[in-house]
Design a protein around this motif. Sequence first.
Motif, PDB file in Angstrom:
ATOM      1  N   ALA A 178      41.835  40.622  37.609  1.00 36.23           N
ATOM      2  CA  ALA A 178      42.194  39.359  36.965  1.00 36.23           C
ATOM      3  C   ALA A 178      41.416  38.189  37.555  1.00 36.23           C
ATOM      4  O   ALA A 178      41.004  37.276  36.837  1.00 36.23           O
ATOM      5  CB  ALA A 178      43.696  39.119  37.109  1.00 36.23           C
ATOM      6  N   ILE A 179      41.186  38.212  38.871  1.00 35.98           N
ATOM      7  CA  ILE A 179      40.414  37.140  39.514  1.00 35.98           C
ATOM      8  C   ILE A 179      38.965  37.160  39.054  1.00 35.98           C
ATOM      9  O   ILE A 179      38.359  36.110  38.802  1.00 35.98           O
ATOM     10  CB  ILE A 179      40.504  37.271  41.042  1.00 35.98           C
ATOM     11  CG1 ILE A 179      41.929  36.956  41.513  1.00 35.98           C
ATOM     12  CG2 ILE A 179      39.507  36.332  41.730  1.00 35.98           C
ATOM     13  CD1 ILE A 179      42.176  37.256  42.979  1.00 35.98           C
ATOM     14  N   TRP A 181      42.022  37.902  31.416  1.00 40.45           N
ATOM     15  CA  TRP A 181      42.452  38.354  32.734  1.00 40.45           C
ATOM     16  C   TRP A 181      43.306  39.610  32.642  1.00 40.45           C
ATOM     17  O   TRP A 181      43.263  40.468  33.524  1.00 40.45           O
ATOM     18  CB  TRP A 181      43.206  37.243  33.467  1.00 40.45           C
ATOM     19  CG  TRP A 181      44.513  36.852  32.831  1.00 40.45           C
ATOM     20  CD1 TRP A 181      44.717  35.927  31.865  1.00 40.45           C
ATOM     21  CD2 TRP A 181      45.802  37.407  33.129  1.00 40.45           C
ATOM     22  NE1 TRP A 181      46.043  35.853  31.531  1.00 40.45           N
ATOM     23  CE2 TRP A 181      46.733  36.742  32.291  1.00 40.45           C
ATOM     24  CE3 TRP A 181      46.262  38.368  34.015  1.00 40.45           C
ATOM     25  CZ2 TRP A 181      48.095  37.045  32.320  1.00 40.45           C
ATOM     26  CZ3 TRP A 181      47.617  38.667  34.044  1.00 40.45           C
ATOM     27  CH2 TRP A 181      48.517  38.000  33.204  1.00 40.45           C
ATOM     28  N   TRP A 182      44.082  39.724  31.577  1.00 40.20           N
ATOM     29  CA  TRP A 182      44.955  40.878  31.426  1.00 40.20           C
ATOM     30  C   TRP A 182      44.141  42.163  31.242  1.00 40.20           C
ATOM     31  O   TRP A 182      44.374  43.168  31.922  1.00 40.20           O
ATOM     32  CB  TRP A 182      45.882  40.655  30.242  1.00 40.20           C
ATOM     33  CG  TRP A 182      46.888  41.739  30.016  1.00 40.20           C
ATOM     34  CD1 TRP A 182      46.862  42.690  29.046  1.00 40.20           C
ATOM     35  CD2 TRP A 182      48.075  42.003  30.789  1.00 40.20           C
ATOM     36  NE1 TRP A 182      47.948  43.521  29.156  1.00 40.20           N
ATOM     37  CE2 TRP A 182      48.710  43.117  30.213  1.00 40.20           C
ATOM     38  CE3 TRP A 182      48.645  41.387  31.890  1.00 40.20           C
ATOM     39  CZ2 TRP A 182      49.892  43.640  30.720  1.00 40.20           C
ATOM     40  CZ3 TRP A 182      49.838  41.918  32.391  1.00 40.20           C
ATOM     41  CH2 TRP A 182      50.445  43.016  31.810  1.00 40.20           C
ATOM     42  N   ALA A 242      37.911  38.000  36.236  1.00 37.84           N
ATOM     43  CA  ALA A 242      37.865  37.450  34.879  1.00 37.84           C
ATOM     44  C   ALA A 242      37.660  35.940  34.894  1.00 37.84           C
ATOM     45  O   ALA A 242      37.141  35.374  33.934  1.00 37.84           O
ATOM     46  CB  ALA A 242      39.154  37.799  34.129  1.00 37.84           C
ATOM     47  N   ARG A 243      38.036  35.279  35.985  1.00 36.88           N
ATOM     48  CA  ARG A 243      37.828  33.837  36.106  1.00 36.88           C
ATOM     49  C   ARG A 243      36.347  33.481  36.082  1.00 36.88           C
ATOM     50  O   ARG A 243      35.949  32.435  35.575  1.00 36.88           O
ATOM     51  CB  ARG A 243      38.488  33.349  37.405  1.00 36.88           C
ATOM     52  CG  ARG A 243      38.122  31.938  37.837  1.00 36.88           C
ATOM     53  CD  ARG A 243      38.647  30.892  36.866  1.00 36.88           C
ATOM     54  NE  ARG A 243      38.300  29.558  37.296  1.00 36.88           N
ATOM     55  CZ  ARG A 243      37.108  28.967  37.107  1.00 36.88           C
ATOM     56  NH1 ARG A 243      36.144  29.648  36.511  1.00 36.88           N
ATOM     57  NH2 ARG A 243      36.884  27.732  37.518  1.00 36.88           N
ATOM     58  N   TYR A 282      34.837  35.053  32.314  1.00 42.72           N
ATOM     59  CA  TYR A 282      35.460  34.521  31.097  1.00 42.72           C
ATOM     60  C   TYR A 282      35.988  35.627  30.178  1.00 42.72           C
ATOM     61  O   TYR A 282      36.106  35.448  28.968  1.00 42.72           O
ATOM     62  CB  TYR A 282      34.484  33.609  30.337  1.00 42.72           C
ATOM     63  CG  TYR A 282      34.016  32.446  31.175  1.00 42.72           C
ATOM     64  CD1 TYR A 282      34.847  31.359  31.423  1.00 42.72           C
ATOM     65  CD2 TYR A 282      32.746  32.450  31.750  1.00 42.72           C
ATOM     66  CE1 TYR A 282      34.428  30.297  32.218  1.00 42.72           C
ATOM     67  CE2 TYR A 282      32.321  31.398  32.547  1.00 42.72           C
ATOM     68  CZ  TYR A 282      33.168  30.332  32.774  1.00 42.72           C
ATOM     69  OH  TYR A 282      32.748  29.283  33.561  1.00 42.72           O
ATOM     70  N   ARG A 283      36.281  36.786  30.748  1.00 44.43           N
ATOM     71  CA  ARG A 283      36.997  37.820  30.019  1.00 44.43           C
ATOM     72  C   ARG A 283      38.489  37.532  30.091  1.00 44.43           C
ATOM     73  O   ARG A 283      38.952  36.729  30.895  1.00 44.43           O
ATOM     74  CB  ARG A 283      36.733  39.202  30.637  1.00 44.43           C
ATOM     75  CG  ARG A 283      35.336  39.730  30.425  1.00 44.43           C
ATOM     76  CD  ARG A 283      35.161  41.038  31.175  1.00 44.43           C
ATOM     77  NE  ARG A 283      36.194  42.004  30.848  1.00 44.43           N
ATOM     78  CZ  ARG A 283      36.111  42.882  29.864  1.00 44.43           C
ATOM     79  NH1 ARG A 283      35.022  42.908  29.107  1.00 44.43           N
ATOM     80  NH2 ARG A 283      37.084  43.735  29.623  1.00 44.43           N
ATOM     81  N   SER A 300      40.967  42.636  31.987  1.00 44.22           N
ATOM     82  CA  SER A 300      40.144  42.876  33.170  1.00 44.22           C
ATOM     83  C   SER A 300      40.967  43.503  34.290  1.00 44.22           C
ATOM     84  O   SER A 300      40.511  44.426  34.973  1.00 44.22           O
ATOM     85  CB  SER A 300      39.525  41.557  33.649  1.00 44.22           C
ATOM     86  OG  SER A 300      38.686  41.760  34.760  1.00 44.22           O
ATOM     87  N   GLY A 301      42.189  43.023  34.476  1.00 46.31           N
ATOM     88  CA  GLY A 301      43.060  43.595  35.491  1.00 46.31           C
ATOM     89  C   GLY A 301      43.437  45.030  35.178  1.00 46.31           C
ATOM     90  O   GLY A 301      43.422  45.899  36.059  1.00 46.31           O
TER      91      GLY A 301
END
Length: 237
Positions: free
Chosen positions: A196-197, A206-207, A199-200, A203-204, A209-210
């Motif tokens: 999720a981090i 976060w959900w 993704a910051r 710009y994907r 990506s996590g």
Amino acid sequence: MTDTPAALREAHHADVSGGWLRPAVFGAMDGLVTNIALIAGVGGGGVSPRNIVLTGAAGLVAGAISMGLGEYTSVRSANEQVAAEVAKERRELERHPEAEARELADAWVRRGLPRDLAVQVADAVRANPEEALRMHVREELGVDLDDQPSPWAAAISSFLCFSVGALVPLLTYLLGFTSLWLALGVGGVGLFAAGAIVARFTYRGWWSSGLRQLLLGGLAAAATYFIGTLIGVSGIG
């Protein structure tokens, strides 16, 4: 004219040179996955909590040193290769300035610039040898001489982030808990949080990506747990 808020936002781009972000992300993810998989493997084999901590600590130290040295060597080697190619290009500019200027103009023409203008700009650039070198290196090698990654930044960020990632699945044991599944659960939370981090910066979502990182780490843990269980049950060692 006054820049719009959207234009101002677009002007501030993230650092994509790979100086610290790539090794930091890679280090953190590798630390998490490596130690989660190690703990799952030896835990599945039925070893004691003390031995699990020993295995995890050894994996943390060995992995962090390996990652740091590997990143330093990799980035420094890449920079040295670029330096060798830049030196070669500098010699070509000194020996054949007219031919190199035509080559630069041809590259711009292929991008859609009118030939007359491309030749004019290439001739103007040739008058400044250092700028000409930068332009040729950028066009021919795709490298920006003013934005080379630091091997020390890569090594330190990788070392620290691997250590932090590898520490996460060990936390419950270090706090006195002895449940393998609790340790793996905390590791899973760490995997999701790390994804999720990341993704910051990408710009994907976060959900997603996590979840992606959790799934990949979970597959690694499942594989080593199965192998550990198999070896433990068979009595090997």
